[in-house]
Design an enzyme around this catalytic site. Structure first.
Site, PDB file in Angstrom:
ATOM      1  N   LYS A 167      64.848 -53.976 -22.601  1.00 10.49           N
ATOM      2  CA  LYS A 167      64.111 -53.817 -23.671  1.00 10.49           C
ATOM      3  C   LYS A 167      65.387 -53.333 -24.946  1.00 10.49           C
ATOM      4  O   LYS A 167      65.164 -53.581 -26.209  1.00 10.49           O
ATOM      5  CB  LYS A 167      63.220 -52.741 -23.807  1.00 10.49           C
ATOM      6  CG  LYS A 167      62.063 -53.186 -22.896  1.00 10.49           C
ATOM      7  CD  LYS A 167      60.906 -52.033 -22.992  1.00 10.49           C
ATOM      8  CE  LYS A 167      59.833 -52.661 -22.031  1.00 10.49           C
ATOM      9  NZ  LYS A 167      58.816 -51.650 -22.164  1.00 10.49           N
TER      10      LYS A 167
ATOM     11  N   ASP B 260      54.096 -51.458 -27.486  1.00  9.44           N
ATOM     12  CA  ASP B 260      53.775 -50.598 -26.428  1.00  9.44           C
ATOM     13  C   ASP B 260      52.989 -49.439 -27.269  1.00  9.44           C
ATOM     14  O   ASP B 260      52.067 -48.795 -26.850  1.00  9.44           O
ATOM     15  CB  ASP B 260      54.945 -49.852 -25.684  1.00  9.44           C
ATOM     16  CG  ASP B 260      55.322 -50.880 -24.763  1.00  9.44           C
ATOM     17  OD1 ASP B 260      54.627 -51.431 -24.175  1.00  9.44           O
ATOM     18  OD2 ASP B 260      56.575 -50.490 -24.528  1.00  9.44           O
TER      19      ASP B 260
END
Ligand code: ATR
Length: 284
Positions: free
Chosen positions: A72, A109
Site C-alpha cells: 500500500k 478504507d
C-alpha cells in the site's frame, strides 16, 4: 468462471501473499449479481516487482486493481496522481487506470470505515462525543482521516508504541491527542465511539484488554478485526448494552468505490453478500 473475451473488464487484487484475500469473493459476488462481463483476479506480486506490475496494468488492459499488504505504501509512491484521501492516509488501496495510461491512486478504507458505522448505526454523529482509537498502523490512519472528515474534534489515540501514536498526532493535528497505552482504560471516559484497529483479539493473537465502563450510553464499539466476527471486545460491548459493530462491514464497504470505477455499477452491501463472504472466513 465466465467465458472471457477481449471485452471482459479486468481488475484484481495485488498482494504478497494474496491467497487469503477475500476481495475476489466479494467482487465475484457483485459481478454475478449485476450480470457484468468482468473478472477480478488474485495477483501475487513480490515487493521487487510491484512497480513493474503496476505499470503493466494499463498495458494489459486492466481497468485497475486493489493493492493490499505489503504494497500500500509502495503504490502510494508509484502512482501518477493521488486522491485527497490517499494523500491524508499516505497509502493507496485502490488504483484506477486512466484513459491516457496513467495510474490514479485512492484509499477507500476511510470510506469503508465510516460507511460501515453509518449503515449499522444511522444516528451516529462523529461530532457529538469524543472518539477513542486503539492502534496506530495503516488502519488507524484511515479511521482517523474518516472521523475528522465526519466532524470529530476530540480523538484520543492510544498505541503500545508511543512514537507511532505521536507521529499520527503530528500528521493529523489538533483534533487528535495521544494517550499512553497503560492509561487506555481511562481514555474512554465520556467517549461515544471506541474503535480497535490493533490485531489484538484476532484468532491466534493475544486478547485485547479494555475496560468499557466509561463510555457514554448508546456508545458505538467497532472492531476492525473480523476473524472471529464477534471478538471479545464486541461481546463485552454487547453485554454492557453498547452498539457493537463488526469489522466485516468495513471490508465490504471499502470495496464499493473500486467496483464502481472499474465495472461501472455502484454496488450495494447486502445480507446475502455478507453471508457469501462469511462462508469463506468460516472455513478457515
Ligand atoms: P495495520 O496497518 O493493518 O493497522 P500494523 O501497522 O501492523 O497494521 O498495526 C498493528 C497495530 O496493532 C499496531 O498499532 C500495533 O502496535 P505497535 O505500533 O506498538 O506495534 C498493534 N499491536 C499488535 N500487537 C500488539 C500487542 N501485543 N499489544 C498491543 N498492540 C499491539
Amino acid at each position: 468462471m465466465p467465458s472471457l473475451s477481449a471485452k471482459t473488464i479486468k481488475a484484481g487484487v495485488i498482494g504478497w501473499p494474496v491467497n487469503h484475500s477475500l476481495s475476489p469473493r466479494l467482487h465475484g459476488f457483485w459481478l454475478d449479481q449485476y450480470g457484468i462481463d468482468g473478472v477480478y483476479l488474485r495477483l501475487a506480486v513480490t515487493p521487487e516487482n510491484i512497480e513493474a506490475a503496476l505499470r503493466a496494468l494499463p498495458k494489459l488492459g486492466f481497468a485497475g486493481a486493489n493493492v493490499t499488504v505489503p504494497h500500500k505504501e509502495a503504490a502510494f509512491r508509484i502512482v501518477d496522481t493521488l486522491s485527497d484521501t490517499a494523500k491524508k492516509i499516505g497509502a493507496v488501496n485502490t488504483i484506477v487506470c486512466a484513459a491516457d495510461g496513467t495510474l490514479r491512486g485512492d484509499n477507500t478504507d476511510a470510506f469503508g470505515f465510516i460507511s460501515n458505522i453509518n449503515a449499522a448505526v444511522p444516528s451516529f454523529n462523529a461530532a457529538a462525543a469524543p472518539a477513542v482509537v486503539l492502534g496506530a498502523g495503516g488502519a488507524a490512519r484511515a479511521v482517523i482521516a474518516a472521523l475528522i472528515e465526519a466532524g470529530a474534534a476530540d480523538i484520543r489515540l492510544t498505541n503500545r508504541t508511543a512514537e507511532r501514536a505521536e507521529a499520527l498526532v503530528a500528521h493529523f493535528g489538533a483534533s487528535v491527542q495521544s494517550v499512553a497505552w497503560d492509561d487506555r482504560h481511562g481514555a474512554v471516559d465520556g467517549a461515544g465511539l471506541l474503535v480497535n484497529t490493533t490485531t489484538l483479539g484476532m484468532t491466534g493473537k493475544p486478547a485485547l484488554e479494555m475496560h468499557l465502563d466509561g463510555l457514554i450510553k448508546g456508545a458505538v464499539v467497532n472492531d476492525i478485526v473480523y476473524v472471529p466476527l464477534k471478538t471479545g471486545l464486541l461481546q463485552a460491548a454487547e453485554d454492557r448494552g453498547f452498539q457493537a459493530v463488526d469489522g466485516l462491514g468495513m471490508l465490504l464497504h471499502q470495496a464499493r468505490p473500486g467496483f464502481e470505477a472499474w465495472f461501472g455499477k455502484r454496488p450495494e452491501v447486502s445480507e446475502a453478500l455478507r453471508r457469501h463472504v462469511l462462508a469463506e472466513t468460516g472455513s478457515r
